[in-house]
Motif scaffolding. Sequence first.
Motif, short mmCIF file in Angstrom:
data_model
loop_
_atom_site.label_atom_id
_atom_site.label_comp_id
_atom_site.label_asym_id
_atom_site.label_seq_id
_atom_site.Cartn_x
_atom_site.Cartn_y
_atom_site.Cartn_z
N ASN A 9 0.82 -1.23 0.00
CA ASN A 9 0.00 0.00 0.00
C ASN A 9 0.85 1.27 0.00
N TYR A 22 -7.36 -5.18 -0.02
CA TYR A 22 -7.91 -4.13 0.86
C TYR A 22 -9.29 -3.78 0.36
N THR A 46 -8.56 1.50 5.09
CA THR A 46 -7.41 1.87 5.91
C THR A 46 -6.45 2.76 5.11
N THR A 47 -5.24 2.96 5.64
CA THR A 47 -4.22 3.79 5.00
C THR A 47 -3.98 3.35 3.54
N HIS A 79 -7.35 -7.82 4.39
CA HIS A 79 -7.70 -6.85 5.44
C HIS A 79 -9.20 -7.01 5.63
N HIS A 97 -4.12 -9.54 10.79
CA HIS A 97 -4.32 -8.83 12.06
C HIS A 97 -5.68 -9.12 12.68
N CYS A 149 -5.09 2.26 15.17
CA CYS A 149 -4.73 1.44 14.02
C CYS A 149 -6.01 0.85 13.44
N MET A 150 -5.88 0.23 12.28
CA MET A 150 -7.00 -0.49 11.66
C MET A 150 -6.59 -1.95 11.49
N ASP A 157 2.25 -6.02 11.49
CA ASP A 157 1.56 -4.84 10.95
C ASP A 157 2.28 -3.56 11.37
N ALA A 166 3.74 -0.23 11.14
CA ALA A 166 3.35 0.74 10.10
C ALA A 166 3.75 2.15 10.52
N HIS A 173 4.45 6.03 10.67
CA HIS A 173 3.88 7.27 10.15
C HIS A 173 4.67 8.43 10.73
N ALA A 223 -3.80 5.93 10.83
CA ALA A 223 -3.88 4.63 11.52
C ALA A 223 -2.59 3.86 11.31
N GLY A 224 -2.07 3.28 12.37
CA GLY A 224 -0.89 2.43 12.24
C GLY A 224 0.06 2.61 13.41
O1 DOR Z 1 -3.42 0.66 11.07
C1 DOR Z 1 -3.09 0.33 9.94
N1 DOR Z 1 -2.08 0.95 9.28
N2 DOR Z 1 -3.76 -0.66 9.35
C2 DOR Z 1 -3.55 -0.96 8.08
O2 DOR Z 1 -4.21 -1.83 7.60
C3 DOR Z 1 -2.61 -0.18 7.26
C4 DOR Z 1 -1.57 0.44 8.08
C5 DOR Z 1 -0.76 1.49 7.34
O3 DOR Z 1 -0.37 1.26 6.20
O4 DOR Z 1 -0.50 2.53 7.94
#
Ligand code: DOR
Length: 361
Positions: free
Chosen positions: A42, A102, A107-108, A137, A175, A219-220, A248, A250, A252, A264-265
């Motif tokens: 992604n 996805y 999500t992101t 996902h 997840h 997060c997701m 997972d 991730a 940011h 999210a992440g």
């Molecule tokens: O929380 C998440 N962050 N869930 C995801 O499925 C993607 C991920 C991201 O890429 O930041």
Amino acid sequence: MTQSITIRKPDDWHLHVRDGAMLKAALPFTAHNFGRAIIMPNLLPPVLNVKDAIAYRERIMAALPEGSNFKPLMTCYLTDDTDPNEVEIGFKDKVFTAVKLYPANATTNSTYGVTDIRKAWKVFERMEKIGMTLLIHGEEVDPEVDIFDREAVFIERRLTPLLKAFPKLKVVLEHVSSRIGVDFVREMSPQLGGTITPYHLLLNRTDWLGWGLKPYMYCMPVIKTEDDRKALVEAATSGDGKFWLGTDSAPHAVAKKLAVTGAAGLFNAPVAIESYAKTFAKEGKLDKLEMFASLNGPKHYGLEPNEDTITLGTEEWTAPEEMKVDGPEEKALIYRGGEKIEWKVVARKLAHVHTATCGCK
Ligand code: DOR
Ligand code: ZN
């Protein structure tokens, strides 16, 4: 009393390492403790075809620390228009290990995702035929569905019919975040497996929201109830071959995590295997850690487990709060940053040290 355990080097079956400066900063944390990782596609734009995946794999290899034998396993981002031939070519040429689904906007960076899984039917047909794994996902994005029920509703509305339609398709519910998810993986085993993150094992939604909002726990799929967490701990530490490790992780930029609409992440690679060890030790199930972290995943993919080993010991250290990024994103917030971490990787052993004359590649 100090404790220690030596296990085969784990693999991370669900990892976001991003690109550019973030990739360069984040990748070493995973490469130190994991032999392989399934690399999420992604990016913006996503990894849509064989050419994208080869180019991304090269950027990952170039970002590895000197001497690392870490191996990235690439995935193809599924869209409404993915060509089954492209998927098959990538799989047969050993570029793609799996396809990632996805649901659009779940999500992101999922805007290119699948708007209706029936649009990908031909791809699933082909994957079933060639024995390729579908990573999902599993969250329903219908706005009528409560965010805490997204996994359960996805299972009912999408995943159950999908597994019925393609009984030989190998699927991973990624997840897993709820008791309903755990029970479903058990019910649909061996067709279905599940990955579990370190933070769904350690946190419940009261940790996230109950003592002031903790944006770094967002997060997701979202972190759920204590009952859900307990079900996940039981599944991960049971030794059941249908559950395995997927962080997972991730990263940011801090600015994106703390924005009005936060990203999210959780960036957990710096404390991932240590956090899993904490969970297993607390349950008195350290003897099951190797199955979950190093054996069950490779078995699903028909791969050999890693020969290298790592040793974890009870030695306290403090996790850094942030990771510096040499680019416009500046820094990423680290999960459990500033906390005392109970476990530490105290030794790493290579099964084989290459020499000029050893004869392997
Ligand atoms: O929380 C998440 N962050 N869930 C995801 O499925 C993607 C991920 C991201 O890429 O930041
Ligand atoms: Zn993910």
